[in-house]
Scaffold this active site. Sequence first.
Site, PDB file in Angstrom:
ATOM      1  N   GLU A  43       0.870  -1.181   0.000  1.00 19.72           N
ATOM      2  CA  GLU A  43       0.000   0.000   0.000  1.00 19.72           C
ATOM      3  C   GLU A  43       0.900   1.223   0.000  1.00 19.72           C
ATOM      4  OE1 GLU A  43      -3.639   2.374   2.265  1.00 19.72           O
ATOM      5  OE2 GLU A  43      -2.572   0.826   3.368  1.00 19.72           O
ATOM      6  N   GLU A  68       5.067   4.790   3.478  1.00 26.96           N
ATOM      7  CA  GLU A  68       4.568   6.089   3.947  1.00 26.96           C
ATOM      8  C   GLU A  68       5.734   7.073   3.944  1.00 26.96           C
ATOM      9  OE1 GLU A  68       1.644   7.687   4.783  1.00 26.96           O
ATOM     10  OE2 GLU A  68       3.039   9.322   5.191  1.00 26.96           O
ATOM     11  N   ASP A  95       9.507   8.095  -0.067  1.00 22.93           N
ATOM     12  CA  ASP A  95       8.666   8.754  -1.054  1.00 22.93           C
ATOM     13  C   ASP A  95       8.436   7.761  -2.193  1.00 22.93           C
ATOM     14  OD1 ASP A  95       7.690  10.276  -3.274  1.00 22.93           O
ATOM     15  OD2 ASP A  95       8.393  12.076  -2.252  1.00 22.93           O
ATOM     16  N   ASP A 117      -3.355  11.608  -1.740  1.00 20.91           N
ATOM     17  CA  ASP A 117      -3.420  13.076  -1.733  1.00 20.91           C
ATOM     18  C   ASP A 117      -3.805  13.584  -3.122  1.00 20.91           C
ATOM     19  OD1 ASP A 117      -2.650  12.978   0.879  1.00 20.91           O
ATOM     20  OD2 ASP A 117      -0.551  13.458   0.513  1.00 20.91           O
ATOM     21  N   THR A 192     -10.446   1.726   5.058  1.00 21.30           N
ATOM     22  CA  THR A 192      -9.278   2.479   5.530  1.00 21.30           C
ATOM     23  C   THR A 192      -9.786   3.522   6.545  1.00 21.30           C
ATOM     24  OG1 THR A 192      -9.257   4.401   4.064  1.00 21.30           O
ATOM     25  CG2 THR A 192      -8.485   2.325   3.119  1.00 21.30           C
ATOM     26  N   GLU A 193      -8.823   4.182   7.206  1.00 20.61           N
ATOM     27  CA  GLU A 193      -9.230   5.216   8.164  1.00 20.61           C
ATOM     28  C   GLU A 193     -10.000   6.344   7.460  1.00 20.61           C
ATOM     29  OE1 GLU A 193      -5.340   5.111   9.320  1.00 20.61           O
ATOM     30  OE2 GLU A 193      -5.722   4.450  11.374  1.00 20.61           O
ATOM     31  N   TYR A 194      -9.474   6.773   6.316  1.00 19.28           N
ATOM     32  CA  TYR A 194     -10.135   7.855   5.582  1.00 19.28           C
ATOM     33  C   TYR A 194     -11.485   7.411   5.041  1.00 19.28           C
ATOM     34  CZ  TYR A 194      -6.585  11.465   5.772  1.00 19.28           C
ATOM     35  OH  TYR A 194      -5.751  12.462   6.206  1.00 19.28           O
TER      36      TYR A 194
END
Length: 223
Positions: A43, A68, A95, A117, A192-194
């Site tokens: 992920e 991440e 990144d 994002d 997911t959290e979002y």
Amino acid sequence: MRLRNIPGSREAIAASRWCIQEPEKAKGSWRDIFGNGNPIHIEIGMGKGQFLMRLAEKNPHINYIGIEKYSSVLLRALQKMEEAPLENICFIRMDAEDLCLAFAQGEVNRIYLNFSDPWPKDRHAKRRLTSRQFFSRYHVILEKDGIVEFKTDNEALFDFSLDEAAAAGWRLDGVTRDLHHDAGMNEGNVMTEYEERFSALGNPIHKLVASRSGDIPMAPERG
Ligand code: SAM
């Protein structure tokens, strides 16, 4: 993701057994790191890691790698791992632009992108994780039959992603603009959290699944 620098997060990551410190040295030997020949699912932009940890718990025969960019966010995932350790998951602070430095050609079996994002300014379009530049990196590291799964509640980003996947020569195997009301595509969905946060606000969740349709030229290692 609201970012607050957490003092000591870099040091905690450097000391964590769940984090791979020099991922370029693991390139081509991720299965040795896990000590098995199981498939590798990653992920990119995993945030605090809820999605990947739930998947790792459900699927012990898959190796998961969370990527991440920010230490302060990754630290939250590491804290959860200390409470409930899992052997089939590890993390990289990196990144995603450097993906091809960390994974060999065809080494990854599946890529998850969740609530990436949006980078709304046109001049930042190539930073979006579903830009054609990123699809060409995925083309390098994904095995031939590998897939990319992308979820978002951001309609503009989703439209962009559909266009970019097609422009990069990928085939769309599944598309929905309301995942939670699409019985087929929602089967086995892990939130997911979002996703929990935005669906609680009533936002429909969009999802696409993409694979390679044929010959696509290889991308450079970087850029
Ligand atoms: N995937 C999680 C979810 O759905 O709950 C978190 C979504 S959050 C909006 C996006 C995450 O992607 C942030 O944690 C951000 O730091 C990370 N991210 C953004 N660009 C990245 C990049 N180029 N490489 C690695 N991580 C990135």
